[in-house]
Design a protein around this motif. Structure first.
Motif, PDB file in Angstrom:
ATOM      1  N   UNK A  99       0.801  -1.218   0.000  1.00 14.29           N
ATOM      2  CA  UNK A  99       0.000   0.000   0.000  1.00 14.29           C
ATOM      3  C   UNK A  99       0.829   1.261   0.000  1.00 14.29           C
ATOM      4  N   UNK A 100       2.155   1.123   0.130  1.00 12.40           N
ATOM      5  CA  UNK A 100       3.024   2.282   0.235  1.00 12.40           C
ATOM      6  C   UNK A 100       3.443   2.841  -1.107  1.00 12.40           C
ATOM      7  N   UNK A 101       4.680   3.280  -1.185  1.00  6.79           N
ATOM      8  CA  UNK A 101       5.173   3.914  -2.403  1.00  6.79           C
ATOM      9  C   UNK A 101       6.281   3.080  -3.009  1.00  6.79           C
ATOM     10  N   UNK A 102       7.079   3.714  -3.850  1.00  4.88           N
ATOM     11  CA  UNK A 102       8.086   3.019  -4.646  1.00  4.88           C
ATOM     12  C   UNK A 102       9.143   2.362  -3.765  1.00  4.88           C
ATOM     13  N   UNK A 184       4.482   6.319  -7.740  1.00  4.40           N
ATOM     14  CA  UNK A 184       3.274   5.876  -7.040  1.00  4.40           C
ATOM     15  C   UNK A 184       3.002   6.689  -5.777  1.00  4.40           C
ATOM     16  N   UNK A 185       1.749   7.033  -5.584  1.00  2.00           N
ATOM     17  CA  UNK A 185       1.342   7.683  -4.336  1.00  2.00           C
ATOM     18  C   UNK A 185       0.932   6.615  -3.318  1.00  2.00           C
ATOM     19  N   UNK A 186       1.342   6.735  -2.055  1.00  2.00           N
ATOM     20  CA  UNK A 186       0.889   5.770  -1.051  1.00  2.00           C
ATOM     21  C   UNK A 186      -0.626   5.817  -0.899  1.00  2.00           C
ATOM     22  N   UNK A 323       2.624   7.208  13.444  1.00  2.00           N
ATOM     23  CA  UNK A 323       3.759   8.103  13.674  1.00  2.00           C
ATOM     24  C   UNK A 323       4.614   7.582  14.810  1.00  2.00           C
ATOM     25  N   UNK A 324       5.935   7.779  14.699  1.00  2.00           N
ATOM     26  CA  UNK A 324       6.841   7.442  15.794  1.00  2.00           C
ATOM     27  C   UNK A 324       6.840   8.565  16.822  1.00  2.00           C
ATOM     28  N   UNK A 404       1.480  11.933   5.976  1.00  2.00           N
ATOM     29  CA  UNK A 404       1.567  10.779   6.878  1.00  2.00           C
ATOM     30  C   UNK A 404       2.296   9.644   6.159  1.00  2.00           C
ATOM     31  N   UNK A 405       3.195   8.988   6.880  1.00  2.00           N
ATOM     32  CA  UNK A 405       4.018   7.951   6.293  1.00  2.00           C
ATOM     33  C   UNK A 405       5.289   8.454   5.645  1.00  2.00           C
TER      34      UNK A 405
END
Length: 460
Positions: A99-102, A184-186, A323-324, A404-405
């Motif tokens: 689901x994330x990005x590249x 790619x967008x997440x 988030x951390x 976010x992310x």
């Protein structure tokens, strides 16, 4: 003569001169080592890729079915091609989790010759670079293009016998400065974004007007009206005139449309939304009908729905990233960075929080959404301009990317031009950019304050 002058300098003077020069060098070294820097991709638990909390058992089953489809590698027999950029949604959207990005290693390089395909890897695709799609800015006659030109074809593949289909002449277009790129967008938390009411987006647009005006920030919703009608309501989608919100230029309204377009454009797979092939070369047609449609004879709902519906459910039920609280730089630095992020004006476009409205899904209903985006398109100036219009979002306009992310992304900006967060921030400033005032504020901060902001961003 110079030698005589040197010997005439008293010993104390030489010592003083040496100490002075040493002090300069030490100061320069301190400044160079203390400069604000990108902490880099945050390690540890991805904190992403799981279903959103609160789904029913049935909704979770739809999420898992969608995830399986999202990760599946497609072949020609499933409808892949005739032209495409990759053979799997998950291959593009995998960093730091599904689901994330590249990802770090670009799967497009190996895919180019998979199953015996005779594709050449374009110069702008590399093993350690981002997954990219290519768009041509103009047609040969000088009229606007803007469409995706798929990188590869199925010609030569063992599961596509007899297909002869040439790739676009990318190197010629690159030489003519006619190719732009998108990465790619997440899609983390996409279901929450889908459920934010138009009224909330437009109310946020109207808020903070004085500060936005002072900094030169405008921003607008992308109302793309059918027939290219100019309405003044930029950023509504062309079907019903409501606010679009997905994609680099906020060109898509819903996750189902977003899924159908990606399946068709990125993998060449047709569906009920996009029923015809993008290339209809007769020798390259191995499935003569739309590749994924509703199965009206299925025994269960999961068996009945098409792949693009499963994709949409996966994205809709995918949780936002976590988030951390203390990495990188510690909780105090992150807290200071969050405050500075707002005070210098970043939050005027990257809105920290909105709220969803009513929803048929309880897990998405009336929820806070910490997306760090206003979902509007903004004029980013000449530096980021790609020359392409989508809907009524113009050649220099882009949606404020949700942050976010961000802490675990490798590549930044719409074309993946940099891996360095500092460079990504600097690229926001150029002739005509709405971000110039904010970047000026950022530049005027002490280096320690800039580092706090960078730590905050990498904590997201």
């Amino acid at each position: 003569m110079n030698g005589n002058l040197l010997y005439a300098v008293p010993v104390a003077g030489l010592i003083g001169l040496f100490l002075f020069q040493t002090e300069i060098v030490s100061s320069q070294t301190f400044q160079s080592t203390s400069r604000a820097h990108d902490p880099g991709v945050r390690g540890g638990d991805p904190g992403a890729g799981d279903p959103i909390h609160g789904l029913t058992r049935g909704q979770l089953a739809f999420f898992n079915a969608g995830k399986d489809e999202f990760e599946e590698v497609e072949g020609v027999e499933e409808g892949l091609g005739p032209t495409m950029n990759l053979d799997s949604c998950g291959g593009c959207h995998s960093q730091p989790a599904i689901g994330g990005s590249s990802p770090k290693v670009n799967p497009q390089v190996a895919f180019a010759t998979a199953e015996g395909a005779n594709n050449t890897v374009p110069s702008f695709i590399s093993a350690n670079g981002p997954v990219r799609e290519a768009r041509f800015v103009k047609n040969a006659d000088g009229t606007p293009d803007g469409g995706v030109h798929a990188l590869f074809t199925i010609a030569g593949r063992s599961d596509a016998p007899g297909c002869k289909l040439a790739q676009p002449r990318f190197e010629r277009e690159v030489a003519n400065h006619n190719v732009i790129f998108r990465i790619p967008t997440p899609v983390f938390g996409a279901g929450l974004i889908e459920q934010i009411p138009d009224a909330a987006i437009l109310a946020n647009q109207a808020s903070g007007a004085a500060q936005k005006r002072e900094l030169g920030i405008r921003g607008r919703a992308n109302f793309a009206i059918s027939g290219r009608t100019i309405s003044g309501q930029t950023n509504n989608n062309g079907n019903d005139g409501t606010v679009a919100r997905f994609g680099w230029k906020a060109q898509n309204k819903s996750l189902l449309l977003f899924s159908g377009e990606a399946y068709n454009v990125e993998m060449g797979i047709t569906s009920e939304l996009f029923q015809t092939e993008r290339d209809e070369t007769p020798s390259c047609q191995f499935t003569k009908v739309p590749n994924t449609v509703t199965n009206t004879d299925a025994d269960t709902p999961l068996e009945a729905i098409s792949a693009i519906e499963k994709f949409a459910f996966f994205q809709r039920f995918l949780a936002p990233p976590t988030q951390s609280p203390d990495k990188p730089g510690g909780s105090h630095s992150i807290g200071r960075g969050r405050t500075l992020f707002t005070s210098i004006g970043c939050a005027l476009c990257h809105t920290p929080m909105m709220r969803t409205g009513d929803s048929t899904v309880g897990a998405l209903r009336n929820r806070l959404v910490n997306l760090y985006s206003d979902l509007l398109v903004h004029d980013m100036g000449d530096g980021l301009a790609d020359g392409v219009s989508q809907g009524q979002a113009g050649p220099r306009e882009f949606r404020s990317a949700p942050l976010w992310g961000l802490g675990q992304r490798i590549f930044f900006l719409h074309d993946g031009r940099t891996k360095n967060l500092v460079e990504a921030i600097q690229e926001h400033a150029s002739t005509g950019s709405e971000a110039n005032g904010v970047i000026r504020n950022y530049t005027n901060l002490r280096e320690s304050q800039q580092q706090d902001i960078l730590n905050f961003l990498r904590s997201l």
